[in-house]
Write a protein that holds these residues in place. Structure first.
Motif, PDB file in Angstrom:
ATOM      1  N   HIS A 172      21.591 -65.918   9.892  1.00 45.36           N
ATOM      2  CA  HIS A 172      20.952 -65.460   8.652  1.00 45.36           C
ATOM      3  C   HIS A 172      19.644 -66.235   8.524  1.00 45.36           C
ATOM      4  O   HIS A 172      19.652 -67.472   8.459  1.00 45.36           O
ATOM      5  N   HIS A 173      18.540 -65.528   8.490  1.00 43.76           N
ATOM      6  CA  HIS A 173      17.230 -66.178   8.519  1.00 43.76           C
ATOM      7  C   HIS A 173      16.519 -66.054   7.179  1.00 43.76           C
ATOM      8  O   HIS A 173      16.528 -64.993   6.546  1.00 43.76           O
ATOM      9  N   GLN A 174      15.889 -67.148   6.749  1.00 49.88           N
ATOM     10  CA  GLN A 174      15.074 -67.151   5.541  1.00 49.88           C
ATOM     11  C   GLN A 174      13.807 -67.973   5.786  1.00 49.88           C
ATOM     12  O   GLN A 174      13.820 -68.962   6.536  1.00 49.88           O
ATOM     13  N   LEU A 175      12.712 -67.558   5.139  1.00 48.09           N
ATOM     14  CA  LEU A 175      11.445 -68.271   5.256  1.00 48.09           C
ATOM     15  C   LEU A 175      11.293 -69.307   4.145  1.00 48.09           C
ATOM     16  O   LEU A 175      11.716 -69.092   3.008  1.00 48.09           O
ATOM     17  N   VAL A 176      10.651 -70.423   4.484  1.00 50.75           N
ATOM     18  CA  VAL A 176      10.193 -71.407   3.503  1.00 50.75           C
ATOM     19  C   VAL A 176       8.690 -71.517   3.710  1.00 50.75           C
ATOM     20  O   VAL A 176       8.238 -72.017   4.734  1.00 50.75           O
ATOM     21  N   THR A 177       7.929 -71.011   2.768  1.00 49.15           N
ATOM     22  CA  THR A 177       6.487 -70.859   2.988  1.00 49.15           C
ATOM     23  C   THR A 177       5.632 -71.892   2.267  1.00 49.15           C
ATOM     24  O   THR A 177       4.415 -71.884   2.400  1.00 49.15           O
ATOM     25  N   ASP A 178       6.260 -72.778   1.503  1.00 50.79           N
ATOM     26  CA  ASP A 178       5.486 -73.791   0.775  1.00 50.79           C
ATOM     27  C   ASP A 178       6.392 -74.972   0.507  1.00 50.79           C
ATOM     28  O   ASP A 178       7.583 -74.950   0.840  1.00 50.79           O
ATOM     29  N   GLU A 179       5.861 -76.002  -0.135  1.00 47.40           N
ATOM     30  CA  GLU A 179       6.700 -77.127  -0.503  1.00 47.40           C
ATOM     31  C   GLU A 179       7.808 -76.641  -1.427  1.00 47.40           C
ATOM     32  O   GLU A 179       7.552 -75.910  -2.381  1.00 47.40           O
ATOM     33  N   PRO A 180       9.061 -77.015  -1.148  1.00 49.52           N
ATOM     34  CA  PRO A 180      10.190 -76.422  -1.890  1.00 49.52           C
ATOM     35  C   PRO A 180      10.232 -76.832  -3.356  1.00 49.52           C
ATOM     36  O   PRO A 180      10.032 -77.997  -3.700  1.00 49.52           O
ATOM     37  N   THR A 181      10.497 -75.859  -4.197  1.00 45.59           N
ATOM     38  CA  THR A 181      10.698 -76.076  -5.626  1.00 45.59           C
ATOM     39  C   THR A 181      12.193 -75.944  -5.932  1.00 45.59           C
ATOM     40  O   THR A 181      12.959 -75.435  -5.110  1.00 45.59           O
ATOM     41  N   PRO A 182      12.631 -76.388  -7.102  1.00 44.11           N
ATOM     42  CA  PRO A 182      14.041 -76.208  -7.462  1.00 44.11           C
ATOM     43  C   PRO A 182      14.461 -74.732  -7.414  1.00 44.11           C
ATOM     44  O   PRO A 182      15.574 -74.423  -6.974  1.00 44.11           O
ATOM     45  N   GLU A 183      13.572 -73.844  -7.844  1.00 45.27           N
ATOM     46  CA  GLU A 183      13.910 -72.418  -7.838  1.00 45.27           C
ATOM     47  C   GLU A 183      14.131 -71.908  -6.423  1.00 45.27           C
ATOM     48  O   GLU A 183      15.069 -71.136  -6.156  1.00 45.27           O
ATOM     49  N   VAL A 184      13.278 -72.338  -5.489  1.00 48.41           N
ATOM     50  CA  VAL A 184      13.429 -71.928  -4.092  1.00 48.41           C
ATOM     51  C   VAL A 184      14.751 -72.438  -3.526  1.00 48.41           C
ATOM     52  O   VAL A 184      15.497 -71.690  -2.871  1.00 48.41           O
ATOM     53  N   ILE A 185      15.066 -73.700  -3.778  1.00 44.44           N
ATOM     54  CA  ILE A 185      16.312 -74.273  -3.259  1.00 44.44           C
ATOM     55  C   ILE A 185      17.523 -73.564  -3.856  1.00 44.44           C
ATOM     56  O   ILE A 185      18.487 -73.241  -3.137  1.00 44.44           O
ATOM     57  N   ASP A 186      17.496 -73.307  -5.133  1.00 42.48           N
ATOM     58  CA  ASP A 186      18.638 -72.633  -5.764  1.00 42.48           C
ATOM     59  C   ASP A 186      18.815 -71.215  -5.228  1.00 42.48           C
ATOM     60  O   ASP A 186      19.945 -70.759  -5.013  1.00 42.48           O
ATOM     61  N   THR A 187      17.707 -70.515  -4.986  1.00 39.72           N
ATOM     62  CA  THR A 187      17.784 -69.160  -4.437  1.00 39.72           C
ATOM     63  C   THR A 187      18.352 -69.180  -3.017  1.00 39.72           C
ATOM     64  O   THR A 187      19.228 -68.377  -2.667  1.00 39.72           O
ATOM     65  N   LEU A 188      17.873 -70.092  -2.203  1.00 38.88           N
ATOM     66  CA  LEU A 188      18.369 -70.214  -0.833  1.00 38.88           C
ATOM     67  C   LEU A 188      19.839 -70.638  -0.811  1.00 38.88           C
ATOM     68  O   LEU A 188      20.621 -70.174   0.026  1.00 38.88           O
ATOM     69  N   THR A 189      20.208 -71.512  -1.728  1.00 42.87           N
ATOM     70  CA  THR A 189      21.596 -71.965  -1.810  1.00 42.87           C
ATOM     71  C   THR A 189      22.521 -70.812  -2.165  1.00 42.87           C
ATOM     72  O   THR A 189      23.598 -70.655  -1.570  1.00 42.87           O
ATOM     73  N   GLN A 190      22.107 -70.001  -3.132  1.00 46.25           N
ATOM     74  CA  GLN A 190      22.914 -68.843  -3.516  1.00 46.25           C
ATOM     75  C   GLN A 190      23.071 -67.882  -2.342  1.00 46.25           C
ATOM     76  O   GLN A 190      24.161 -67.350  -2.090  1.00 46.25           O
ATOM     77  N   PHE A 191      21.990 -67.671  -1.606  1.00 47.35           N
ATOM     78  CA  PHE A 191      22.046 -66.809  -0.420  1.00 47.35           C
ATOM     79  C   PHE A 191      23.033 -67.371   0.602  1.00 47.35           C
ATOM     80  O   PHE A 191      23.844 -66.631   1.171  1.00 47.35           O
ATOM     81  N   ALA A 192      22.960 -68.668   0.846  1.00 52.47           N
ATOM     82  CA  ALA A 192      23.854 -69.298   1.823  1.00 52.47           C
ATOM     83  C   ALA A 192      25.312 -69.175   1.414  1.00 52.47           C
ATOM     84  O   ALA A 192      26.194 -68.940   2.258  1.00 52.47           O
ATOM     85  N   LYS A 193      25.579 -69.320   0.131  1.00 52.20           N
ATOM     86  CA  LYS A 193      26.953 -69.169  -0.358  1.00 52.20           C
ATOM     87  C   LYS A 193      27.440 -67.729  -0.191  1.00 52.20           C
ATOM     88  O   LYS A 193      28.580 -67.493   0.234  1.00 52.20           O
ATOM     89  N   GLN A 194      26.575 -66.777  -0.505  1.00 58.28           N
ATOM     90  CA  GLN A 194      26.950 -65.367  -0.386  1.00 58.28           C
ATOM     91  C   GLN A 194      27.265 -64.994   1.056  1.00 58.28           C
ATOM     92  O   GLN A 194      28.175 -64.213   1.336  1.00 58.28           O
ATOM     93  N   GLN A 195      26.483 -65.566   1.987  1.00 61.27           N
ATOM     94  CA  GLN A 195      26.681 -65.255   3.412  1.00 61.27           C
ATOM     95  C   GLN A 195      27.748 -66.137   4.059  1.00 61.27           C
ATOM     96  O   GLN A 195      28.057 -65.956   5.240  1.00 61.27           O
ATOM     97  N   GLN A 196      28.294 -67.056   3.275  1.00 60.22           N
ATOM     98  CA  GLN A 196      29.352 -67.962   3.747  1.00 60.22           C
ATOM     99  C   GLN A 196      28.945 -68.691   5.036  1.00 60.22           C
ATOM    100  O   GLN A 196      29.715 -68.766   5.994  1.00 60.22           O
ATOM    101  N   VAL A 197      27.721 -69.209   5.029  1.00 60.25           N
ATOM    102  CA  VAL A 197      27.252 -69.932   6.206  1.00 60.25           C
ATOM    103  C   VAL A 197      27.996 -71.255   6.321  1.00 60.25           C
ATOM    104  O   VAL A 197      28.415 -71.846   5.316  1.00 60.25           O
ATOM    105  N   THR A 198      28.162 -71.704   7.539  1.00 59.36           N
ATOM    106  CA  THR A 198      28.908 -72.943   7.794  1.00 59.36           C
ATOM    107  C   THR A 198      28.043 -74.022   8.436  1.00 59.36           C
ATOM    108  O   THR A 198      28.528 -75.107   8.727  1.00 59.36           O
ATOM    109  N   ALA A 199      26.769 -73.713   8.679  1.00 57.28           N
ATOM    110  CA  ALA A 199      25.840 -74.708   9.221  1.00 57.28           C
ATOM    111  C   ALA A 199      24.417 -74.258   8.917  1.00 57.28           C
ATOM    112  O   ALA A 199      24.166 -73.071   8.655  1.00 57.28           O
TER     113      ALA A 199
END
Length: 376
Positions: free
Chosen positions: A61-88
């Motif tokens: 599962h691939h996602q881009l990080v295009t700038d210095e991370p903000t809390p909103e970016v981290i929370d969005t990516l975290t939610q995506f990772a949880k939804q996809q049930q990533v393990t690493a």
């Protein structure tokens, strides 16, 4: 002898072409989140990696990080990772991508927002819980692949740059493939290299330095002295570039190990709030601050360790004052603070949030304001 604790990655993999080992390193995890910057996905290396992951049957599962991370970016990516049930998690990119990878890998295993766990912002203490993470730097600068913190920031009225920090967040595996940085634009190469050098120098002179961090910092300074020929002699595109990139990449890694164990000083104590106040890249901030900060420290008292570092950098012979002037010349292409959006009325705010951390000599608020004003 003073007691100390030393932290580091469980495994370091270093060498040209080593990125080809990635699929094998995560084969057992099944579902992997890969974070990258925008440039990396345009390369032939990324296309080949995708083919290898598919051939190995690894769900990516691939996602881009295009700038210095903000809390909103981290929370969005975290939610995506949880939804996809990533393990690493695999983070391939510059410091911002690596910091995002560390934060997402950790917050997936926590409740709430990353804001809840940021130093000086949140009210909750992060635990050791985190997903396995492989950090793959594509620039030679932050050393984030070796550190225990992820820097998260936001602009605007409540601007800040703060860390999510825990010993367990040091990436278990750091994979450094110098060929990934070949072709990086000169401006980015310079800013990243100056960041790494600042980290090496500040951790070396730090009041909390240890015998091990000193050894690492000195080796890093030696590597920087060799690799910096890339920008000092404009050797981009030559046959020497790959070797010089490798030296800078390893110097940056050692800067991360050094700072993780010895801490930093006034340059980074100013660079953080400076980055929150304007649009200056972190490496550029460090590069611009290096000469005036150390110039003022040396005005107050001699620093034996600075002289040791200077002798490595300039074996042909140079005084401390001449070394400071050389640092200024290296940083000249990075511009002025005003070019990055800092105005005189923001200086007081920056200084109010700054600190001298582990510097052997401190600068007061007046001195900090004065040097920022001189850099406008």
């Amino acid at each position: 002898m003073q007691s100390f604790t030393h932290l580091g990655n469980a495994k370091l993999i270093f060498g040209n072409g080593k990125i080809a080992q990635l699929p094998g390193l995560v084969a057992a995890y099944g579902s992997v989140l890969i974070l990258t910057g925008r440039h990396f996905v345009t390369t032939a290396i990324w296309s080949e990696l995708q083919r290898q992951f598919a051939a190995a049957g690894i769900l990516v599962h691939h996602q881009l990080v295009t700038d210095e991370p903000t809390p909103e970016v981290i929370d969005t990516l975290t939610q995506f990772a949880k939804q996809q049930q990533v393990t690493a998690v695999i983070a391939i990119g510059g410091g911002s991508v690596l910091d995002a990878g560390k934060a997402v890998a950790a917050i997936v295993c926590h409740q709430g927002s990353v804001m809840d766990y940021l130093e000086g912002v949140g009210s909750r203490t992060p635990t050791a819980a985190t997903l396995p993470l492989i950090a793959v730097p594509t620039t030679a600068g932050t050393g984030s692949e070796a550190t225990k913190n992820a820097v998260i920031g936001q602009k605007g009225e409540r601007a800040f740059k703060k860390s999510l920090r825990h010993d367990a967040y040091i990436p278990p595996i750091a994979l450094i493939d110098p060929q990934l940085s070949v072709g990086t634009p000169a401006s980015i190469t310079l800013a990243c290299a100056m960041d790494a050098f600042c980290q090496l120098l500040e951790s070396f002179v730090s009041t909390t330095a240890t015998p091990i961090s000193d050894a690492l910092a000195l080796q890093g300074i030696q590597l920087f002295a060799k690799g910096s020929r890339l920008f000092r002699e404009d050797l981009y595109g030559t046959d020497e570039e790959p070797e010089l990139r490798g030296q800078l990449a390893l110097a940056a890694y050692l800067s991360g190990l050094s700072l993780a164990n010895a801490g930093l000083g006034t340059v980074h104590g100013l660079a953080g709030p400076l980055g929150a106040a304007c649009n200056i890249p972190h490496g550029a901030a460090c590069g611009l601050l290096l000469a005036p900060v150390f110039g003022r420290l040396l005005d107050k008292a001699p620093l034996e360790k600075f002289s040791q570092a200077r002798a490595i950098l300039f074996p042909q012979g140079m005084s401390d004052l001449e070394a400071i002037e050389q640092f200024s010349q290296w940083a000249a292409p990075l511009g002025r603070l005003s070019h990055h959006g800092l105005s005189a009325d923001k200086i007081a705010t920056v200084v109010s949030q700054a600190n001298n951390k582990n510097s052997p000599i401190t600068l007061d608020e007046g001195e900090m304001k004065q040097l920022l004003a001189q850099l406008l």
